[in-house]
Design an enzyme around this catalytic site. Structure first.
Site: not given
Ligand code: GLU
Length: 484
Positions: A253-257
């Site tokens: 995910s984008k959030r977890s990079g």
């Protein structure tokens, strides 16, 4: 048959790892069959337009060595390869489908649809476009068009029966038409085709023989097949690919990079290592072999060995690959690649990069960890004197103090400050004092580095720091030890 595969990304501004892997497999398949690999940009969803997004796609593929034979920048016999530039291509096919009864004009406004949707949902149903405009007469259609009412063209989806097809990876698939299809829009009010429509038209017009894409499209495929059949076109071979996941339950995910190619480049992973590992996420060579260059992958790749199960992208495993690639890298290339990372911690400090690079190459797993590993050369960290105590080396604070006091004048007396000199003089002094090497070298390295783990040992670090800094740090160590 001439194999033609394509990578058909929508320009979102980022290249998801799953997308890179799709591109990789499509590239490998084309290359191993002496076929063509085509790049097509699917940008008909103009609302989602992102500045510079196509460049991200080009740059990533080029970085990865996934060179395309036809594409927006280099052209080809089926161009243009950007869907928004093909806008006029699609309407005639939609009109053909209207004529044959597989599609129809729809004049419903968003508001009208919304109203009907709410009613259906309030009654506990699931909304699907209700074929409201399917039975308009040619006269009604002409009148509405003449009145300037905006229209779309919708697919006239079957409401019963089922659609089956074969997928190379997932086998025989069957979907109930009532569930998997709806009267999706083919041409939007702005005249642009929808992604679903343009995808089919272009795969056909571009002569794509093997469609490789994420498994999230498995259930959309019946609609595509409906369109192919309605247009009298041959259905391509489907090779749907398992999702790339972080673990059994989490997507990247984008959030977890961890989702985008750029995330890994920023962290200092090597493209070759990433490509090598990514190839193995969802495919296995059937042997224990793990290392493959891109040309070797072309040889080894086999679609029959693509897994159905989601591919787990394990960052630790990638890091391991990366470290191996760095270790095997030629010294000069390592020096070039590591220099900007050294600069982050050591710019202007006069540290000899070529020597430091030699010491660091074996220990580098990813480049982004380099600055913190070498920062002690720029500035002595504030360390705990507990570090001087080491059982195996038989040192504690008192032993360290005595031995550092012994070695300080030896270092001070060294003329030409070379690693060899430092080594020889220090070893001589240790032997003369009848001490164990570790009992001197351990505290010396702690005093001048301030940490237990360092690239290189006491001699290398002393040389890198220079005589003056080495003595200064020694004195700081002695002062700390005197207080204890
Ligand atoms: N444009 C689609 C995407 O970016 C590609 C789907 C396909 O390959 O058919 O997901």
């Amino acid at each position: 048959m001439q194999v033609r595969t394509r990578f058909a990304p929508s320009p979102t501004g980022f290249m998801h790892l799953g997308g890179v892997r799709t591109a990789l497999y499509a590239y490998l398949y084309a290359r191993q069959h002496n076929g063509s690999f085509i790049l097509r940009i699917e940008d008909t969803d103009q609302e989602r337009y992102v500045e510079g997004a196509t460049e991200v796609i080009y740059d990533t593929l080029r970085d990865c060595g996934l060179n395309w034979d036809e594409g927006p920048d280099i052209g080809g016999p089926c161009g243009p390869y950007i869907q928004s530039e093909r806008k006029d291509t699609y309407l005639p096919y939609a009109e053909q489908l209207v004529k044959s009864g597989h599609a129809y004009y729809c004049f419903c406004s968003k508001e009208e649809i919304e109203e009907r949707r709410e009613k259906v949902e309030a009654a506990g149903g699931t909304w699907k476009y209700d074929k409201h405009c399917l039975h308009l007469s040619p006269e009604e259609i002409a009148a509405k068009k003449a009145a300037g009412i905006p229209w779309t063209i919708r697919m006239n989806a079957p409401t019963e029966g089922e659609t089956s097809y074969h997928d190379v990876v997932f086998g025989d698939m069957t979907f109930q038409n009532a569930e998997s299809m709806d009267d999706m829009v083919l041409i939007k009010q702005d005249g642009m085709p929808t992604y679903n429509f343009a995808n089919v038209i272009d795969d056909h017009l571009m002569g794509i023989t093997h469609v490789m894409r994420g498994m999230e499209y498995l259930s959309s495929t019946p609609r595509y097949n409906y369109l192919y059949t309605a247009l009298g076109w041959e259905i391509p071979t489907y090779i749907h690919l398992p999702t790339v996941m972080r673990d059994a339950t989490h997507k990247l995910s984008k959030r977890s990079g961890d989702a985008y190619y750029s995330d890994y480049m920023e962290k200092g992973y090597l493209t070759e290592a990433l490509i090598n590992y990514l190839a193995l996420v969802g495919w296995n060579p059937g042997t224990d072999r793990e290392f493959f260059t891109l040309p070797e992958l072309v040889e080894a790749f086999d679609v029959a060995r693509i897994n159905k199960a989601p591919g787990i992208f394990d960052v630790d495993k990638l890091t391991w690959f990366n470290a191996e690639y760095i270790r095997r890298m030629d010294k000069q290339r390592y020096l070039e690649m590591v220099t900007p990372w050294f600069d982050k911690a050591l710019a202007g400090k006069g540290i000899d990069y070529p020597r430091l690079a030699e010491l660091m190459q074996e220990r580098t797993e990813i480049f982004s960890r380099v600055p913190e590993m070498v920062a002690f050369l720029a500035e002595l960290p504030d360390y705990d004197i507990e570090l001087y105590t080491h059982k195996k080396m038989k040192t504690d604070a008192a032993v360290s103090k005595a031995n550092l006091e012994m070695i300080r004048p030896v270092l001070e007396a060294i003329g030409p400050w070379t690693e060899q000199e430092i080594h020889d003089r220090v070893m001589e002094a240790i032997a003369a004092a009848g001490l164990k090497n570790g009992a001197v070298l351990w505290p010396l390295r702690i005093a001048i580095s301030g940490q237990a783990n360092t690239p290189g040992g006491a001699f290398e670090i002393a040389w890198l720091l220079g005589k003056e800094e080495t003595l200064r740090r020694l004195d700081i160590g002695l002062k700390k030890l005197a207080k204890s």
